[in-house]
Design an enzyme around this catalytic site. Structure first.
Site, PDB file in Angstrom:
ATOM      1  N   PHE A 212       0.833  -1.199   0.000  1.00  0.00           N
ATOM      2  CA  PHE A 212       0.000   0.000   0.000  1.00  0.00           C
ATOM      3  C   PHE A 212       0.873   1.257   0.000  1.00  0.00           C
ATOM      4  O   PHE A 212       0.468   2.306  -0.510  1.00  0.00           O
ATOM      5  CB  PHE A 212      -0.960   0.001   1.186  1.00  0.00           C
ATOM      6  CG  PHE A 212      -0.405   0.600   2.448  1.00  0.00           C
ATOM      7  CD1 PHE A 212      -0.706   1.900   2.806  1.00  0.00           C
ATOM      8  CD2 PHE A 212       0.430  -0.137   3.280  1.00  0.00           C
ATOM      9  CE1 PHE A 212      -0.189   2.466   3.963  1.00  0.00           C
ATOM     10  CE2 PHE A 212       0.936   0.405   4.434  1.00  0.00           C
ATOM     11  CZ  PHE A 212       0.634   1.710   4.778  1.00  0.00           C
ATOM     12  N   ASP A 213       2.090   1.185   0.568  1.00  0.00           N
ATOM     13  CA  ASP A 213       2.990   2.345   0.548  1.00  0.00           C
ATOM     14  C   ASP A 213       3.309   2.741  -0.891  1.00  0.00           C
ATOM     15  O   ASP A 213       3.303   3.933  -1.236  1.00  0.00           O
ATOM     16  CB  ASP A 213       4.303   2.011   1.269  1.00  0.00           C
ATOM     17  CG  ASP A 213       4.167   1.973   2.780  1.00  0.00           C
ATOM     18  OD1 ASP A 213       4.173   3.048   3.390  1.00  0.00           O
ATOM     19  OD2 ASP A 213       4.049   0.869   3.334  1.00  0.00           O
ATOM     20  N   VAL A 214       3.622   1.754  -1.714  1.00  0.00           N
ATOM     21  CA  VAL A 214       3.901   2.026  -3.118  1.00  0.00           C
ATOM     22  C   VAL A 214       2.658   2.589  -3.801  1.00  0.00           C
ATOM     23  O   VAL A 214       2.731   3.545  -4.585  1.00  0.00           O
ATOM     24  CB  VAL A 214       4.369   0.747  -3.838  1.00  0.00           C
ATOM     25  CG1 VAL A 214       4.542   0.995  -5.338  1.00  0.00           C
ATOM     26  CG2 VAL A 214       5.668   0.231  -3.230  1.00  0.00           C
TER      27      VAL A 214
END
Length: 254
Positions: free
Chosen positions: A191-193
């Site tokens: 989810f960070d990406v």
């Protein structure tokens, strides 16, 4: 801080936690002590999944401190899911998330204030800049794995300008948070990406800040199954269809 246009009035901190009963009290105590000395209000939303008593512990703390809120369930729904739900509940004009095991000290937010005052929409911590301080390094195999991941991620998704996508210390102006997390859908670690991909594509101004960071020796990633899921999620980000950014035009006109 200077400049009314960029002044902070309320910071919302989301703390995703999966079975973090041993560390969560210390982390919350440090967050509350730090922001209590700031000239603006704050709230802390703990997204606690798992069955080790983390959720119940935070609920007891919240009973005496209205600045604390806890959400979550016994099932492990994923870090991305927990952060997304926390952001949806957040009331701040600056909204972000930090690791429950305190890998980056909350005092590093001092550096973020100046970036928001300068007009940035998204400010992220980085372990890979010249002035970053890695106080306790990961084991060699994890460092090598991170290099392989970075090569594969940049090849698939892009984001070549961002040298560290995975540091769990990221904050957003509300308009960017509402837009990005309103479209974010990866529940796992990638989810960070995804949120950086969405923010970059929407034209938000992203600042990378060198931070202190220390490895805690705890890895929740399953080597084979976890990496296969990460690859599948990267492919979803690269080839998935996202609705148009509601605030992209506003961001690009700043």
């Amino acid at each position: 801080m200077t400049g009314d246009a960029h002044a902070i009035s309320l910071v919302s901190v989301v703390v995703p936690a999966y079975n973090e009963a041993k560390s969560i009290s210390t982390t919350l105590r440090e967050i509350c002590a730090y922001f209590s000395n700031k000239p603006y209000a704050f709230e802390v939303i703990v997204a606690a999944d798992g069955d080790d008593g983390t959720r119940e512990l935070v609920k007891a703390l919240a009973a005496t401190d209205p600045r604390l809120t806890v959400i979550g369930s016994p099932e492990r729904r994923g870090k991305g899911c927990g952060v997304r739900e926390g952001v949806r509940r957040a009331l701040g004009d600056v909204i972000g998330f930090v690791d429950a095991d305190n890998k980056t000290p909350i005092t590093e937010f001092d550096k973020f204030e100046t970036q928001f005052a300068a007009g940035f929409d998204v400010v992220i911590g980085s372990r890979a800049l010249r002035d970053s301080r890695v106080e306790r390094r990961q084991p060699l195999h994890r460092r090598l794995g991170s290099k392989v991941f970075a090569f594969g991620m940049h090849s698939l998704v892009g984001l070549h300008q961002i040298v560290d996508t995975q540091c769990g210390f990221k904050f957003f102006r509300r308009v960017a948070a509402d837009d990005v997390f309103g479209r974010q859908r990866i529940d796992g670690y990638m989810f960070d990406v995804e949120i950086l991909h969405l923010a970059s594509a929407a034209g938000y101004r992203i600042a990378q800040v060198p931070v202190r960071w220390r490895d805690d020796g705890d890895s929740r990633l399953q080597l084979v199954r976890g990496n296969l899921r990460n690859l599948a999620d990267l492919l979803r980000i690269r080839f998935g269809r996202y609705e148009a950014a509601a605030a992209a035009e506003t961001a690009s006109s700043r």
